[in-house]
Design a protein around this motif. Structure first.
Motif, mmCIF file in Angstrom:
data_model
loop_
_atom_site.group_PDB
_atom_site.id
_atom_site.type_symbol
_atom_site.label_atom_id
_atom_site.label_comp_id
_atom_site.label_asym_id
_atom_site.label_seq_id
_atom_site.Cartn_x
_atom_site.Cartn_y
_atom_site.Cartn_z
ATOM 1 N N PHE A 226 0.909 -1.305 0.046
ATOM 2 C CA PHE A 226 -0.060 -0.018 -0.068
ATOM 3 C C PHE A 226 0.875 1.345 0.054
ATOM 4 O O PHE A 226 0.436 2.393 -0.724
ATOM 5 C CB PHE A 226 -0.833 -0.019 1.104
ATOM 6 N N LEU A 227 1.927 1.180 0.825
ATOM 7 C CA LEU A 227 2.780 2.438 0.829
ATOM 8 C C LEU A 227 3.756 2.464 -0.444
ATOM 9 O O LEU A 227 3.393 3.779 -1.221
ATOM 10 C CB LEU A 227 3.991 2.067 2.080
ATOM 11 N N PHE A 228 3.963 1.581 -1.285
ATOM 12 C CA PHE A 228 4.577 1.569 -2.463
ATOM 13 C C PHE A 228 3.580 2.338 -3.463
ATOM 14 O O PHE A 228 4.018 3.046 -4.347
ATOM 15 C CB PHE A 228 5.041 0.099 -2.903
ATOM 16 N N VAL A 234 10.029 1.604 -0.434
ATOM 17 C CA VAL A 234 9.822 0.744 0.350
ATOM 18 C C VAL A 234 11.109 -0.282 0.709
ATOM 19 O O VAL A 234 11.240 -1.276 1.421
ATOM 20 C CB VAL A 234 8.731 -0.468 0.519
ATOM 21 N N GLY A 235 12.057 0.243 0.161
ATOM 22 C CA GLY A 235 13.478 -0.298 0.193
ATOM 23 C C GLY A 235 13.613 -1.867 -0.256
ATOM 24 O O GLY A 235 13.084 -2.337 -1.375
ATOM 25 N N ALA A 236 14.253 -2.750 0.590
ATOM 26 C CA ALA A 236 14.125 -4.148 0.371
ATOM 27 C C ALA A 236 12.911 -4.822 0.934
ATOM 28 O O ALA A 236 12.995 -6.193 1.255
ATOM 29 C CB ALA A 236 15.449 -4.785 0.829
ATOM 30 N N GLY A 283 10.842 7.170 9.410
ATOM 31 C CA GLY A 283 9.691 7.357 8.919
ATOM 32 C C GLY A 283 9.350 6.767 7.538
ATOM 33 O O GLY A 283 10.338 6.290 6.968
ATOM 34 N N ILE A 284 8.167 6.742 6.996
ATOM 35 C CA ILE A 284 7.846 5.787 5.686
ATOM 36 C C ILE A 284 8.579 6.468 4.519
ATOM 37 O O ILE A 284 8.655 5.719 3.533
ATOM 38 C CB ILE A 284 6.435 5.802 5.468
ATOM 39 N N ALA A 293 11.200 -3.291 6.010
ATOM 40 C CA ALA A 293 10.409 -2.828 7.134
ATOM 41 C C ALA A 293 9.724 -4.217 7.697
ATOM 42 O O ALA A 293 9.053 -4.935 6.969
ATOM 43 C CB ALA A 293 9.127 -1.982 6.645
ATOM 44 N N LEU A 294 10.114 -4.398 8.782
ATOM 45 C CA LEU A 294 9.353 -5.613 9.839
ATOM 46 C C LEU A 294 8.469 -5.407 10.682
ATOM 47 O O LEU A 294 8.145 -6.432 11.296
ATOM 48 C CB LEU A 294 10.961 -6.303 10.163
ATOM 49 N N ASP A 295 8.268 -4.383 11.018
ATOM 50 C CA ASP A 295 7.263 -3.863 12.306
ATOM 51 C C ASP A 295 6.981 -2.616 11.990
ATOM 52 O O ASP A 295 7.460 -1.752 11.235
ATOM 53 C CB ASP A 295 7.996 -4.282 13.400
#
Ligand code: ADP
Ligand code: MG
Length: 397
Positions: A226-228, A234-236, A283-284, A293-295
């Motif tokens: 969703f962020l993407f 969102v990096g890796a 931050g996002i 992002a794991l949490d």
């Protein structure tokens, strides 16, 4: 909300009551290693025998694919049920035919018997009508206490229910009442937490909930998608880039239905998916290209807590992070504990389900204080997808 009969509506005295249970328990060295499923069926059986019924238990076990597989016999389960009930449970070596008739015809009021694994007959999963008739010939009335298999139209959950007077057992009743209270006719505002790994496995869940609830709080790996879709890097992170259009569609449908979609404000990132991995809160818009992002982060945890405080009903499926590996269980723990606290205080009705969700809430120490936790797995998911469950439909009056 649809209505269904319960065993309270049934005259069972002196009757042969066929009880469809889910006794697909874990087995080790030829014995049940966990008796939760057996124990949860006991209230229904006790209730029926106290009213003078002859209780005949039907269940599947494993996937014998229509063959007699001795390792998948229910005999050890019948013995364990005898221990749970503190009485002798008789056993018939076939679900239908002479063995089943011989054992059940010899029963007295208040006796309990179990029939051999219903899936030793291929006709079971085919929802075969003649096979259902052969089972119906064993009993007078039918009780379904197996919500966890209600999403399958099998002979013992569907066809059989239409051949005899049918009702829900106590466990099925508890599940249907809890689920009805959460999505059937809930107190508003209603929040849904949808987390877990992938958007692609929860498309129907999100689609149905976006039409029914006031806010969907998205967590876990699927939040990255969703962020993407909203233009964040969102990096890796685990992210289904090919689902971006679908994610945007969900947000759009939700908005049209007055449902707000809530995404993380900050996340905990690490270079490896491993317990104790080096990590930091960002931050996002600051996820490093080589980190995942794991949490959810502390600002998101606060936001989730505040939102839950403003709600009266909560439906939860999927964790907020990789809860299996510390410290990435923090977000899930905090949100679960907040929901448990509000439920205990009487301001929130909370219902949760899903394989990993049940484990995550137990890990958070929050499971006991939720209003209801469904252990039904696939049936629970199909229910929050808004699907009709054949085994439930067959009980509707
Ligand atoms: P359920 O079984 O309750 O429906 P899912 O199977 O959808 O839940 O999701 C659980 C899985 O999601 C867990 O294995 C967890 O590690 C994983 N997960 C949650 N958040 C993330 C994340 N940010 N990155 C990778 N995996 C995640
Ligand atoms: Mg899972």
């Amino acid at each position: 909300m649809s209505t269904f009969k319960t065993i309270d509506d049934m005259d069972v005295s002196g009757k042969k009551v066929l009880v469809r249970a889910d006794l697909n328990v874990p087995m080790a060295d030829g014995k049940p290693s966990d008796t939760t499923r057996i124990d949860r069926t006991v209230p229904t059986i006790r209730d029926l025998i106290s009213r003078g019924a002859k209780v005949i238990v039907i269940s599947h076990f494993g996937r014998p694919k229509g063959q007699v597989v001795p390792e998948m016999s229910l005999k050890p389960v019948a013995d364990a049920m005898g221990t749970a009930l503190g009485m002798d449970v008789k056993f018939a070596t076939d679900t239908i035919g002479d063995s089943a008739k011989e054992v059940t015809n010899a029963m007295n009021n208040g006796d309990v018997a179990m029939l051999e694994n219903v899936r030793f007959h291929a006709e079971e999963t085919e929802n075969d009508d003649a096979f259902a008739s052969a089972m119906a010939a064993i009993g007078d009335v039918y009780v379904n206490d197996a919500f966890s298999t209600a999403h399958r139209a099998h002979a013992s959950t569907d066809a059989l229910a239409r051949k005899l007077p049918a009702a829900a057992g106590r466990l099925m009743q508890a599940e249907l009442e809890a689920l009805g209270g959460a999505l059937g006719n809930p107190q508003k505002p209603v929040a849904a937490v949808v987390g877990g790994a992938k958007v692609s496995t929860k498309m129907e869940v999100l689609g149905n909930l976006s039409k029914k609830v006031d806010v969907i709080i998205i967590g876990g790996g699927m939040a990255n998608t969703f962020l993407f879709a909203n233009g964040h890097d969102v990096g890796a992170s685990l992210c289904e880039k090919d689902m971006a259009d679908e994610a945007r569609n969900i947000v759009k449908t939700a908005a049209e239905n007055g449902c707000e979609i809530v995404l993380p404000l900050d996340v905990v990132v690490a270079k490896e998916f491993a317990a104790g991995a080096d990590n930091k809160v960002v931050g996002i818009d600051e996820i490093p290209s080589d980190m995942m992002a794991l949490d959810i982060g502390p600002a998101t945890i606060k936001d989730v807590e505040t939102r839950l405080e403003g709600c009266k009903t909560l439906v939860w499926n999927g964790p907020f992070g990789a809860f299996e590996i510390e410290p990435f269980d923090k977000g899930t723990n905090a949100a679960a504990q907040a929901a448990a606290r509000l439920t205990k205080a009487g301001t929130l009705l909370s219902v949760a389900g899903g394989g990993d969700t049940v484990a995550a809430l137990a890990h958070a120490g929050a499971a006991d204080d939720f209003t209801y936790i469904s252990t039904a797995g696939g049936a629970f998911l199909e229910w929050i997808e808004g699907k009709t469950l054949p085994g439930v439909a067959a009980l509707e009056s």
